[in-house]
Design an enzyme around this catalytic site. Structure first.
Site, PDB file in Angstrom:
ATOM      1  N   GLU A  31      55.259 -75.129  29.558  1.00  0.00           N
ATOM      2  CA  GLU A  31      56.314 -74.113  29.498  1.00  0.00           C
ATOM      3  C   GLU A  31      57.116 -74.183  30.794  1.00  0.00           C
ATOM      4  O   GLU A  31      56.557 -74.127  31.875  1.00  0.00           O
ATOM      5  CB  GLU A  31      55.683 -72.715  29.305  1.00  0.00           C
ATOM      6  CG  GLU A  31      56.626 -71.556  29.480  1.00  0.00           C
ATOM      7  CD  GLU A  31      57.898 -71.653  28.644  1.00  0.00           C
ATOM      8  OE1 GLU A  31      57.808 -71.835  27.420  1.00  0.00           O
ATOM      9  OE2 GLU A  31      59.004 -71.566  29.235  1.00  0.00           O
ATOM     10  N   THR A  41      61.952 -65.705  22.118  1.00  0.00           N
ATOM     11  CA  THR A  41      60.938 -64.745  21.696  1.00  0.00           C
ATOM     12  C   THR A  41      61.041 -63.405  22.413  1.00  0.00           C
ATOM     13  O   THR A  41      60.585 -62.387  21.899  1.00  0.00           O
ATOM     14  CB  THR A  41      59.542 -65.381  21.914  1.00  0.00           C
ATOM     15  OG1 THR A  41      59.475 -66.549  21.094  1.00  0.00           O
ATOM     16  CG2 THR A  41      58.413 -64.459  21.573  1.00  0.00           C
ATOM     17  N   ILE A  47      61.338 -57.497  13.907  1.00  0.00           N
ATOM     18  CA  ILE A  47      61.049 -57.120  12.518  1.00  0.00           C
ATOM     19  C   ILE A  47      60.152 -58.183  11.875  1.00  0.00           C
ATOM     20  O   ILE A  47      60.436 -59.378  11.969  1.00  0.00           O
ATOM     21  CB  ILE A  47      62.351 -57.018  11.681  1.00  0.00           C
ATOM     22  CG1 ILE A  47      63.389 -56.111  12.374  1.00  0.00           C
ATOM     23  CG2 ILE A  47      62.044 -56.536  10.257  1.00  0.00           C
ATOM     24  CD1 ILE A  47      62.987 -54.690  12.574  1.00  0.00           C
ATOM     25  N   HIS A  49      59.858 -59.461   8.758  1.00  0.00           N
ATOM     26  CA  HIS A  49      60.699 -59.348   7.567  1.00  0.00           C
ATOM     27  C   HIS A  49      59.895 -59.477   6.276  1.00  0.00           C
ATOM     28  O   HIS A  49      58.927 -60.255   6.214  1.00  0.00           O
ATOM     29  CB  HIS A  49      61.779 -60.431   7.577  1.00  0.00           C
ATOM     30  CG  HIS A  49      62.834 -60.206   8.611  1.00  0.00           C
ATOM     31  ND1 HIS A  49      63.751 -59.175   8.520  1.00  0.00           N
ATOM     32  CD2 HIS A  49      63.108 -60.849   9.767  1.00  0.00           C
ATOM     33  CE1 HIS A  49      64.555 -59.214   9.580  1.00  0.00           C
ATOM     34  NE2 HIS A  49      64.188 -60.209  10.350  1.00  0.00           N
ATOM     35  N   VAL A 172      59.644 -80.098  30.989  1.00  0.00           N
ATOM     36  CA  VAL A 172      59.661 -81.491  30.526  1.00  0.00           C
ATOM     37  C   VAL A 172      61.054 -82.057  30.764  1.00  0.00           C
ATOM     38  O   VAL A 172      62.049 -81.476  30.331  1.00  0.00           O
ATOM     39  CB  VAL A 172      59.301 -81.560  29.024  1.00  0.00           C
ATOM     40  CG1 VAL A 172      59.474 -82.981  28.488  1.00  0.00           C
ATOM     41  CG2 VAL A 172      57.881 -81.066  28.793  1.00  0.00           C
ATOM     42  N   ILE A 335      64.245 -72.837  14.871  1.00  0.00           N
ATOM     43  CA  ILE A 335      63.480 -71.695  14.366  1.00  0.00           C
ATOM     44  C   ILE A 335      64.243 -70.418  14.738  1.00  0.00           C
ATOM     45  O   ILE A 335      63.935 -69.730  15.720  1.00  0.00           O
ATOM     46  CB  ILE A 335      62.031 -71.683  14.924  1.00  0.00           C
ATOM     47  CG1 ILE A 335      61.362 -73.056  14.765  1.00  0.00           C
ATOM     48  CG2 ILE A 335      61.207 -70.589  14.251  1.00  0.00           C
ATOM     49  CD1 ILE A 335      61.099 -73.501  13.322  1.00  0.00           C
ATOM     50  N   CYS A 401      57.880 -42.860  33.370  1.00  0.00           N
ATOM     51  CA  CYS A 401      58.574 -42.714  32.077  1.00  0.00           C
ATOM     52  C   CYS A 401      57.628 -43.070  30.927  1.00  0.00           C
ATOM     53  O   CYS A 401      57.484 -42.336  29.970  1.00  0.00           O
ATOM     54  CB  CYS A 401      59.785 -43.636  32.012  1.00  0.00           C
ATOM     55  SG  CYS A 401      61.013 -43.334  33.279  1.00  0.00           S
ATOM     56  N   CYS A 441      59.671 -47.384  39.519  1.00  0.00           N
ATOM     57  CA  CYS A 441      58.381 -48.081  39.660  1.00  0.00           C
ATOM     58  C   CYS A 441      58.482 -49.558  40.021  1.00  0.00           C
ATOM     59  O   CYS A 441      57.465 -50.231  40.155  1.00  0.00           O
ATOM     60  CB  CYS A 441      57.546 -47.904  38.393  1.00  0.00           C
ATOM     61  SG  CYS A 441      58.324 -48.558  36.912  1.00  0.00           S
TER      62      CYS A 441
END
Ligand SMILES: Cc1cc2nc3c(=O)[nH]c(=O)nc-3n(C[C@H](O)[C@H](O)[C@H](O)COP(=O)(O)OP(=O)(O)OC[C@H]3O[C@@H](n4cnc5c(N)ncnc54)[C@H](O)[C@@H]3O)c2cc1C
Length: 475
Positions: A31, A41, A47, A49, A172, A335, A401, A441
């Site tokens: 990654e 992502t 959702i 779906h 990569v 995707i 919060c 914070c």
């Protein structure tokens, strides 16, 4: 040499890693960013779906239904939040109602259960804040909501616990075909040899493909902007409200998120070559106006942030196949939506593609369960006292919060594939996701990261690149 090398730790790469970790394989995930779920992502509608609108005979149609079906057990096993809140596709004209009937028929042919057409009265009985001029709706009971990064981190953690090796900050830059295997080159000069390479690089899936295959591909980014409102506004609708889908997009939706906020968006803007994530006044206005076509109010004063995501579009269907000219190089790219829903089923599909390429021997030590970070605020008073007795860090509130404690933040940092940045803590615990968006914070979280990882405070990053939380000169 690693058996399977996966490029990209988004929801797709992480789901594949977990699926393959059920077998006796050496798995490496590369990654480029410093955390899981930093790409497409991290910013989408979340959702799960139902899939009624996908074309019959496509991978999307098949994998949407299969993926949706997997969420109940997956969310239990991996301890991430998932709610089947149901969706209403709203019709505002006679023409829309005809389209809704067609969508229902299409969905039923795809094997989707729980679809029904509602009249105006039943629609408004389900959600009282829907626009009064609604004529009816397609009700999809199997539609759900999930936190995309919580789910992805859970998949990745579980894969890592089962032996998959995640290498973050590992971009990569080149792939060489050698006799019977691949030599993958990283930006830092390292090289990794792999028998099988899986390209799950999201927006950069074309670049990875083009490093290997002569069949040159091109990702087209399609940006979608969102408005996120607070949890008071989240009560405006329990179900996800869709407009009647257009040719290439599901349109702007209004939904409660799985954490209880209200989310409005996304629009769809085709980008040129540059992936520009900026949010714009025009985008926010378009999203707000289209949201107001569905629901009576989107309270402006309760908007806590705006953000955008970019869909990695290559063609109308997903590309999940071995590159024709490159044996053992598997593309899982293009995707776009509904990739989040499909990810668990994509992983099984990819595993099946590997069957005749490598021996898939079940690993009897595979443990498919993972415990998430304790949600301290969801405990009873007595349970909270017990937890604090064990560990006083849970008695110290850091995010006022979202009511997140120091104990949760320390866990987020120290667990496998733990957070290394303030946003990493945010996505694992929700600290700084509330109304003040971290004003209160940010520094306390950075201070905890600095202490736990033993790094100077001015080296703690907000997110990936050069985003030091504070800047001061070292002595
Ligand atoms: C606006 C919008 C709304 C959406 N809404 C929904 C929805 O409601 N439901 C749904 O099911 N789907 C939805 N989607 C689709 C879903 O978000 C995607 O299908 C899914 O997140 C894609 O995941 P991925 O793992 O393929 O890509 P990514 O998450 O982008 O992961 C790819 C990873 O590869 C890494 N990478 C790239 N190049 C390299 C390199 N050279 N070396 C190493 N690593 C590299 C990236 O850093 C990245 O982390 C939406 C998408 C968008 C943009």
């Amino acid at each position: 040499m690693t058996d399977v090398l996966i490029i990209g730790a988004g929801v797709v790469g992480s789901a594949i890693a977990r699926e393959l970790s059920k077998y006796e394989l050496d798995i490496t995930i590369l990654e480029k960013d410093s955390d899981i779920a930093e790409g497409v992502t991290k910013a989408n509608s979340g959702i799960v779906h139902a899939g009624y609108n996908e074309k019959i005979g496509t991978l999307k149609g098949k994998l949407n239904r299969e993926g949706n079906d997997m969420f109940d057990s997956l969310s239990k096993d991996l301890d991430f939040k998932f709610e089947r809140n149901g969706a209403l596709v709203l019709g505002f004209s006679e023409g829309d109602m005809v389209t809704l009937e067609e969508l229902k028929k299409n969905g039923e042919e795809l094997g989707i259960k729980g679809l029904s057409i509602l009249d105006k009265e039943d629609t408004l009985n389900l959600e009282k804040n829907i626009k009064e001029n609604v004529k009816g709706a397609l009700y999809a009971k199997t539609s759900g909501i999930v936190s995309p990064y919580e789910m992805t981190i859970a998949l990745a953690e579980n894969a890592a616990l089962n032996g998959a090796r995640f290498k973050l900050n590992s971009e990569v830059t080149g792939i060489e075909k050698v006799d019977g295997f691949y030599r993958v080159k990283l930006k830092n000069g390292e090289e990794i040899e792999a028998q099988i390479v899986i390209n799950a690089a999201g927006l950069y899936g074309d670049k990875i493909n083009n490093m290997v295959s002569k069949n040159v591909l091109k990702v087209k980014g399609v940006k979608g902007e969102y408005l996120l409102l607070d949890k008071v506004s989240g009560k405006l609708t329990n179900k996800t409200l869709f407009t009647v889908p257009k040719k290439d997009t599901k349109g702007v939706l209004v939904t409660k998120t799985v954490e209880g906020n209200l989310l409005v968006g996304p629009n769809a803007e085709e980008l040129d070559d540059v992936f520009d994530f900026s949010v714009t006044e025009e985008g926010s206005t378009e999203v707000n106006d289209k949201g107001l076509d569905l629901i009576n109010e989107i309270p402006e004063k309760r908007i806590i942030t705006a953000f955008s995501g970019i869909r990695p579009h290559i063609k109308s269907d997903f590309i999940i196949e071995e590159a024709k000219d490159s044996k053992n190089f598997i593309n899982v790219i293009g995707i776009d939506s509904p990739g989040l829903t499909c990810a668990p089923a994509i992983a099984v599909y990819v595993k099946d593609l590997l069957k005749d390429k490598i021996e898939l021997k079940e690993d009897t030590s595979f443990n498919g369960k993972r415990k998430g970070i304790l949600r301290f605020n969801e405990l009873s008073f007595d349970e909270k006292n017990e937890v604090i007795k064990e560990n006083r860090a849970y008695g110290k509130l850091i995010c006022k919060c979202e009511l997140i404690t120091e104990g949760e933040i320390v866990d987020a940092i120290n667990r496998p594939l733990g957070a290394r940045t303030v946003d990493g803590v945010k996505r694992r615990t929700r600290a700084s996701m509330g109304g003040c968006q971290g004003v209160g914070c940010l520094i306390p979280i950075a201070t905890i990261i600095s202490r736990e990882l033993d790094i100077p405070l001015n080296k703690v990053m907000k997110n990936n690149k050069n985003s030091n939380v504070i800047g001061f000169k070292e002595d």
